[in-house]
Design an enzyme around this catalytic site. Structure first.
Site, PDB file in Angstrom:
ATOM      1  N   CYS A  66     -28.245 -41.431  -4.603  1.00  0.00           N
ATOM      2  CA  CYS A  66     -29.289 -41.517  -5.622  1.00  0.00           C
ATOM      3  C   CYS A  66     -28.840 -41.973  -6.913  1.00  0.00           C
ATOM      4  O   CYS A  66     -28.258 -41.582  -7.787  1.00  0.00           O
ATOM      5  CB  CYS A  66     -29.526 -39.701  -6.022  1.00  0.00           C
ATOM      6  N   CYS A 100     -29.943 -40.313 -10.255  1.00  0.00           N
ATOM      7  CA  CYS A 100     -28.989 -39.145 -10.722  1.00  0.00           C
ATOM      8  C   CYS A 100     -27.732 -39.906 -11.048  1.00  0.00           C
ATOM      9  O   CYS A 100     -27.217 -39.294 -11.981  1.00  0.00           O
ATOM     10  CB  CYS A 100     -28.783 -38.196  -9.254  1.00  0.00           C
ATOM     11  N   ASP A 101     -27.212 -40.752 -10.576  1.00  0.00           N
ATOM     12  CA  ASP A 101     -25.620 -41.106 -10.787  1.00  0.00           C
ATOM     13  C   ASP A 101     -25.637 -42.333 -11.477  1.00  0.00           C
ATOM     14  O   ASP A 101     -24.303 -42.611 -11.962  1.00  0.00           O
ATOM     15  CB  ASP A 101     -25.115 -40.993  -9.348  1.00  0.00           C
TER      16      ASP A 101
END
Ligand code: NAP
Length: 306
Positions: A135, A138-139
């Site tokens: 992701c 997200c990261d």
């Protein structure tokens, strides 16, 4: 026995929320069960440029919130729980069990979507969360200004790679062929970006590092050479599998576990519908997931009216 709900929708992604909007407006008492967060894949998508009505694009999380507000305004409630089992699907009153509750419903709409595949390389689990990610939204921020890899050659790899290119120093795409699978417009955008580097006909065999990821052992399939390619992160986008294990053996599926449903999203069992990414022949697009959800809801309403 009277069912508690007219419709239970499994999954609050785009398909599930669209279905709920329509069952709610049809005055069907509706429960949406979601195991993660409302929005599904929308939550891990940055800018969506191919959803009609948003000429400048729309951020996935913002669209998810708008869809949730719109759907719940018409009555459906959303509960956060993982489905443990579904039972009596062939009966008029169907049962859904989570780990601590039991629900009954006249219709069941399965909109559980899917999840990104693992690559299956050595060290993938060891470095998950320490550089290996599925992701970018997200990261990606953890790797601001650093050099990262994206593995895969489809739409997800190009979309997420482009998102990362706005944050990191460089994005190296490792793809097992010398031609991408992604849509042409996404390919061209990546080819034009000076941030992209390409490892064509390369596969990742192992992720290496100490505390955190430091590199990937890659193999050049044309020469057979195996070497370590330094990278702070590896974002894996090698396809998608449906979340359908909980109905295995109950509904017809293709070899990969996508549920077969007809043009009305009806499965082989009356009152059970499958829509969005979990269904076979889905085009796996946001717009078509929304359309599937609406179709399933209308078919569920029709089924109850018989
Ligand atoms: P995908 O289209 O199936 O692409 C997966 C990519 O990973 C392919 O390039 C494939 O290589 C590669 N791959 C698969 N297994 C591999 C392995 N074991 N080792 C190395 N490489 C491997 O999957 P996706 O990109 O997740 O997209 C899934 C669906 O969602 C598609 O229908 C896509 O159109 C849709 N989607 C659309 C958008 C958008 O419209 N912007 C964004 C994301 C996803 P090969 O090419 O050699 O098979």
């Amino acid at each position: 026995m009277e069912a508690e709900y007219d419709a239970i929708i499994l999954g609050a992604g785009a398909a599930g929320l669209a279905a709920g909007l329509y069952t709610g407006r049809a005055m069907m008492k509706t429960l949406i069960l979601e195991s993660m967060g409302t929005g599904g894949q929308l939550l891990i998508t940055d800018l969506i440029e191919n959803y009609p009505g948003f000429p400048e694009g729309v951020h996935g999380q913002a669209l998810a919130k708008m869809m949730e507000i719109q759907t719940t305004r018409f009555g459906p409630t959303i509960e956060y729980a993982e489905v443990e089992a579904v039972e009596d699907l062939e009966k008029k009153v169907k049962v859904v069990r989570t780990y601590d509750k039991r629900y009954t419903t006249k219709t069941l709409i399965i909109a559980t979507g899917g999840a990104h595949n693992k690559l299956g390389a050595a060290g993938e689990d060891t470095f998950a969360g320490k550089g290996v990610s599925y992701c970018a939204v997200c990261d990606g921020n953890f790797f601001r200004g650093q050099d990262v890899m994206v593995i895969g050659g489809g739409d997800a790899a190009m979309d997420e790679g482009y998102y990362l290119s706005g944050i990191v120093n460089s994005v190296t795409v490792a793809h097992r062929r010398d031609e991408l699978r992604a849509t042409k417009v996404l390919q061209e955008r990546a080819f034009k970006s000076p941030k992209f580097k390409w490892l064509w006909s390369h596969v990742v065999e192992e992720f290496v590092g100490n505390e955190a990821l430091e590199g990937a052992r890659v193999k050049d399939l044309k020469t057979g050479r195996v070497y370590t390619y330094p990278t702070a992160a590896a974002f894996i986008y090698v396809g998608f599998h449906p979340n359908s294990d909980f109905v295995k053996g109950m509904l017809d599926m293709d070899a990969l576990g996508h549920i077969h449903s007809d043009l009305h999203m009806r499965t082989k069992l009356p009152g059970v519908f499958a829509c969005g990414d979990v269904r076979a022949e889905s085009t796996r697009q946001l717009g078509s997931a929304v359309g599937d959800g609406i179709t399933a809801a209308l078919a569920a309403f029709h089924y109850l009216s018989l």
